[in-house]
Design a protein around this motif. Structure first.
Motif, mmCIF file in Angstrom:
data_model
loop_
_atom_site.group_PDB
_atom_site.id
_atom_site.type_symbol
_atom_site.label_atom_id
_atom_site.label_comp_id
_atom_site.label_asym_id
_atom_site.label_seq_id
_atom_site.Cartn_x
_atom_site.Cartn_y
_atom_site.Cartn_z
ATOM 1 N N LEU A 54 0.833 -1.204 0.000
ATOM 2 C CA LEU A 54 0.000 0.000 0.000
ATOM 3 C C LEU A 54 0.865 1.251 0.000
ATOM 4 O O LEU A 54 0.530 2.240 -0.653
ATOM 5 C CB LEU A 54 -0.956 -0.004 1.199
ATOM 6 C CG LEU A 54 -2.066 -1.045 1.153
ATOM 7 C CD1 LEU A 54 -2.804 -1.115 2.490
ATOM 8 C CD2 LEU A 54 -3.038 -0.772 0.021
ATOM 9 N N PHE A 55 1.968 1.224 0.718
ATOM 10 C CA PHE A 55 2.873 2.372 0.761
ATOM 11 C C PHE A 55 3.481 2.611 -0.619
ATOM 12 O O PHE A 55 3.528 3.744 -1.095
ATOM 13 C CB PHE A 55 3.975 2.167 1.805
ATOM 14 C CG PHE A 55 4.878 3.354 1.941
ATOM 15 C CD1 PHE A 55 4.415 4.515 2.543
ATOM 16 C CD2 PHE A 55 6.167 3.328 1.452
ATOM 17 C CE1 PHE A 55 5.229 5.632 2.669
ATOM 18 C CE2 PHE A 55 6.991 4.426 1.567
ATOM 19 C CZ PHE A 55 6.518 5.585 2.176
ATOM 20 N N ARG A 56 3.910 1.541 -1.276
ATOM 21 C CA ARG A 56 4.481 1.671 -2.636
ATOM 22 C C ARG A 56 3.435 2.166 -3.637
ATOM 23 O O ARG A 56 3.717 2.999 -4.473
ATOM 24 C CB ARG A 56 5.038 0.335 -3.120
ATOM 25 C CG ARG A 56 6.388 -0.033 -2.583
ATOM 26 C CD ARG A 56 6.986 -1.228 -3.306
ATOM 27 N NE ARG A 56 6.106 -2.391 -3.352
ATOM 28 C CZ ARG A 56 6.056 -3.348 -2.434
ATOM 29 N NH1 ARG A 56 6.811 -3.277 -1.369
ATOM 30 N NH2 ARG A 56 5.229 -4.370 -2.566
ATOM 31 N N ASP A 57 2.222 1.631 -3.526
ATOM 32 C CA ASP A 57 1.177 1.942 -4.504
ATOM 33 C C ASP A 57 0.541 3.307 -4.291
ATOM 34 O O ASP A 57 0.218 3.995 -5.243
ATOM 35 C CB ASP A 57 0.065 0.880 -4.470
ATOM 36 C CG ASP A 57 0.560 -0.497 -4.896
ATOM 37 O OD1 ASP A 57 1.678 -0.596 -5.443
ATOM 38 O OD2 ASP A 57 -0.176 -1.471 -4.669
ATOM 39 N N LYS A 58 0.327 3.697 -3.030
ATOM 40 C CA LYS A 58 -0.464 4.887 -2.751
ATOM 41 C C LYS A 58 0.238 5.907 -1.873
ATOM 42 O O LYS A 58 -0.291 6.980 -1.633
ATOM 43 C CB LYS A 58 -1.767 4.488 -2.038
ATOM 44 C CG LYS A 58 -2.657 3.573 -2.845
ATOM 45 C CD LYS A 58 -3.894 3.194 -2.055
ATOM 46 C CE LYS A 58 -4.757 2.234 -2.838
ATOM 47 N NZ LYS A 58 -5.914 1.784 -2.099
ATOM 48 N N GLY A 59 1.394 5.563 -1.320
ATOM 49 C CA GLY A 59 2.004 6.440 -0.325
ATOM 50 C C GLY A 59 1.202 6.324 0.961
ATOM 51 O O GLY A 59 0.269 5.546 1.061
ATOM 52 N N LEU A 116 2.484 4.730 6.390
ATOM 53 C CA LEU A 116 3.758 4.517 7.067
ATOM 54 C C LEU A 116 3.540 4.286 8.567
ATOM 55 O O LEU A 116 4.242 3.477 9.173
ATOM 56 C CB LEU A 116 4.687 5.715 6.828
ATOM 57 C CG LEU A 116 6.167 5.470 7.028
ATOM 58 C CD1 LEU A 116 6.651 4.295 6.202
ATOM 59 C CD2 LEU A 116 6.950 6.723 6.668
ATOM 60 N N SER A 117 2.553 4.946 9.151
ATOM 61 C CA SER A 117 2.284 4.740 10.575
ATOM 62 C C SER A 117 1.785 3.315 10.823
ATOM 63 O O SER A 117 2.142 2.693 11.826
ATOM 64 C CB SER A 117 1.277 5.760 11.106
ATOM 65 O OG SER A 117 0.028 5.611 10.475
ATOM 66 N N LYS A 118 1.005 2.779 9.902
ATOM 67 C CA LYS A 118 0.509 1.409 10.056
ATOM 68 C C LYS A 118 1.648 0.408 9.874
ATOM 69 O O LYS A 118 1.698 -0.602 10.569
ATOM 70 C CB LYS A 118 -0.629 1.146 9.086
ATOM 71 C CG LYS A 118 -1.858 1.955 9.461
ATOM 72 C CD LYS A 118 -2.959 1.846 8.459
ATOM 73 C CE LYS A 118 -4.099 2.749 8.902
ATOM 74 N NZ LYS A 118 -5.007 3.051 7.851
ATOM 75 N N SER A 131 12.516 3.744 12.696
ATOM 76 C CA SER A 131 12.900 4.486 11.494
ATOM 77 C C SER A 131 11.665 5.024 10.773
ATOM 78 O O SER A 131 11.627 6.195 10.367
ATOM 79 C CB SER A 131 13.714 3.589 10.564
ATOM 80 O OG SER A 131 13.947 4.228 9.334
ATOM 81 N N ASN A 132 10.658 4.191 10.623
ATOM 82 C CA ASN A 132 9.429 4.633 9.957
ATOM 83 C C ASN A 132 8.673 5.643 10.813
ATOM 84 O O ASN A 132 8.116 6.609 10.293
ATOM 85 C CB ASN A 132 8.544 3.436 9.604
ATOM 86 C CG ASN A 132 9.081 2.681 8.417
ATOM 87 O OD1 ASN A 132 9.616 3.275 7.477
ATOM 88 N ND2 ASN A 132 8.976 1.369 8.446
ATOM 89 N N TYR A 133 8.669 5.446 12.113
ATOM 90 C CA TYR A 133 8.022 6.399 13.013
ATOM 91 C C TYR A 133 8.695 7.770 12.907
ATOM 92 O O TYR A 133 8.025 8.802 12.864
ATOM 93 C CB TYR A 133 8.071 5.880 14.451
ATOM 94 C CG TYR A 133 7.418 6.801 15.447
ATOM 95 C CD1 TYR A 133 6.039 6.771 15.631
ATOM 96 C CD2 TYR A 133 8.172 7.710 16.193
ATOM 97 C CE1 TYR A 133 5.422 7.624 16.539
ATOM 98 C CE2 TYR A 133 7.567 8.550 17.106
ATOM 99 C CZ TYR A 133 6.195 8.510 17.270
ATOM 100 O OH TYR A 133 5.593 9.353 18.161
ATOM 101 N N GLU A 149 1.784 15.491 13.220
ATOM 102 C CA GLU A 149 0.341 15.202 13.182
ATOM 103 C C GLU A 149 0.084 13.700 13.063
ATOM 104 O O GLU A 149 -0.791 13.152 13.718
ATOM 105 C CB GLU A 149 -0.343 15.929 12.014
ATOM 106 C CG GLU A 149 -0.303 17.436 12.094
ATOM 107 C CD GLU A 149 1.034 18.023 11.609
ATOM 108 O OE1 GLU A 149 1.663 17.465 10.701
ATOM 109 O OE2 GLU A 149 1.443 19.045 12.185
ATOM 110 N N LEU A 150 0.843 13.039 12.191
ATOM 111 C CA LEU A 150 0.660 11.600 12.001
ATOM 112 C C LEU A 150 1.135 10.816 13.221
ATOM 113 O O LEU A 150 0.600 9.761 13.529
ATOM 114 C CB LEU A 150 1.383 11.118 10.750
ATOM 115 C CG LEU A 150 0.759 11.547 9.423
ATOM 116 C CD1 LEU A 150 1.626 11.111 8.249
ATOM 117 C CD2 LEU A 150 -0.648 10.984 9.274
ATOM 118 N N ARG A 151 2.131 11.328 13.920
ATOM 119 C CA ARG A 151 2.612 10.649 15.121
ATOM 120 C C ARG A 151 1.536 10.604 16.195
ATOM 121 O O ARG A 151 1.455 9.641 16.951
ATOM 122 C CB ARG A 151 3.851 11.354 15.680
ATOM 123 C CG ARG A 151 5.089 11.053 14.902
ATOM 124 C CD ARG A 151 6.292 11.707 15.524
ATOM 125 N NE ARG A 151 7.444 11.486 14.676
ATOM 126 C CZ ARG A 151 8.651 11.881 14.972
ATOM 127 N NH1 ARG A 151 8.879 12.520 16.107
ATOM 128 N NH2 ARG A 151 9.645 11.656 14.141
#
Length: 172
Positions: free
Chosen positions: A105-110, A113-115, A145-147, A153-155
């Motif tokens: 999903l990250f590759r396809d849609k951006g 990252l939080s999930k 690293s992803n966090y 806001e996303l955090r």
């Protein structure tokens, strides 16, 4: 409070099951979501063995629907339940599949990252429980690293406890 939430979810499940049996195509998504929510609430109430059957059925329906985010959420619920039941190899497979979906999903849609960071933290907890210190460390570092890449806001909406990750890193 959690038991009351579980009761409400059980009532919703009964209603959704009735609707699903009458019109499966219309209510498939709602039924899958409701089953997953009930499974999660039962897991939170330390009723993992009861929750397992609901998570399994929810996962079957989610896979029929083919919605990757629904599948990821249900895999996460099932993996947490299986981890609590000591079904470590099943939990590992489910977490790895959820991670794979997040990466797709990250590759396809951006986004997502939080999930991804969350799923990496959860599998690190599994490896901590099973004593696989190398994989625990690897997934803790990936999660951190992803966090770290998330905006403030996303955090806020991310279900990651950095102290928990640091403890796992320190203790394996």
């Amino acid at each position: 409070e959690m038991e009351q939430a579980e009761r409400y979810s059980a009532e919703a499940k009964a209603l959704c099951e009735e609707l699903y049996n009458d019109s499966p195509d219309v209510y498939r998504e709602t039924y899958a979501r409701t089953l997953n929510e009930l499974a999660w609430k039962m897991y939170c109430n330390n009723k993992s063995s009861d929750a397992s059957q609901y998570a399994e059925l929810s996962l079957e329906i989610a896979k029929e629907i083919g919605d990757k985010e629904r599948i990821r959420m249900t895999l996460d619920t099932k993996a947490c339940i299986d981890r609590s039941l000591g079904k470590y190899s099943e939990a590992e497979e489910e977490f790895l599949e959820a991670i794979d979906i997040c990466e797709q999903l990250f590759r396809d849609k951006g986004g997502n990252l939080s999930k991804l960071a969350y799923e990496q933290k959860e599998i690190a907890k599994l490896y901590s429980v099973t004593g696989n210190h190398e994989k625990c460390k690897q997934y803790c570092e990936k999660s951190k690293s992803n966090y770290d890449k998330l905006t403030p806001e996303l955090r806020q909406g991310c279900n990651i406890d950095i102290e928990e990750l640091n403890d796992m890193l320190a203790n394996g």
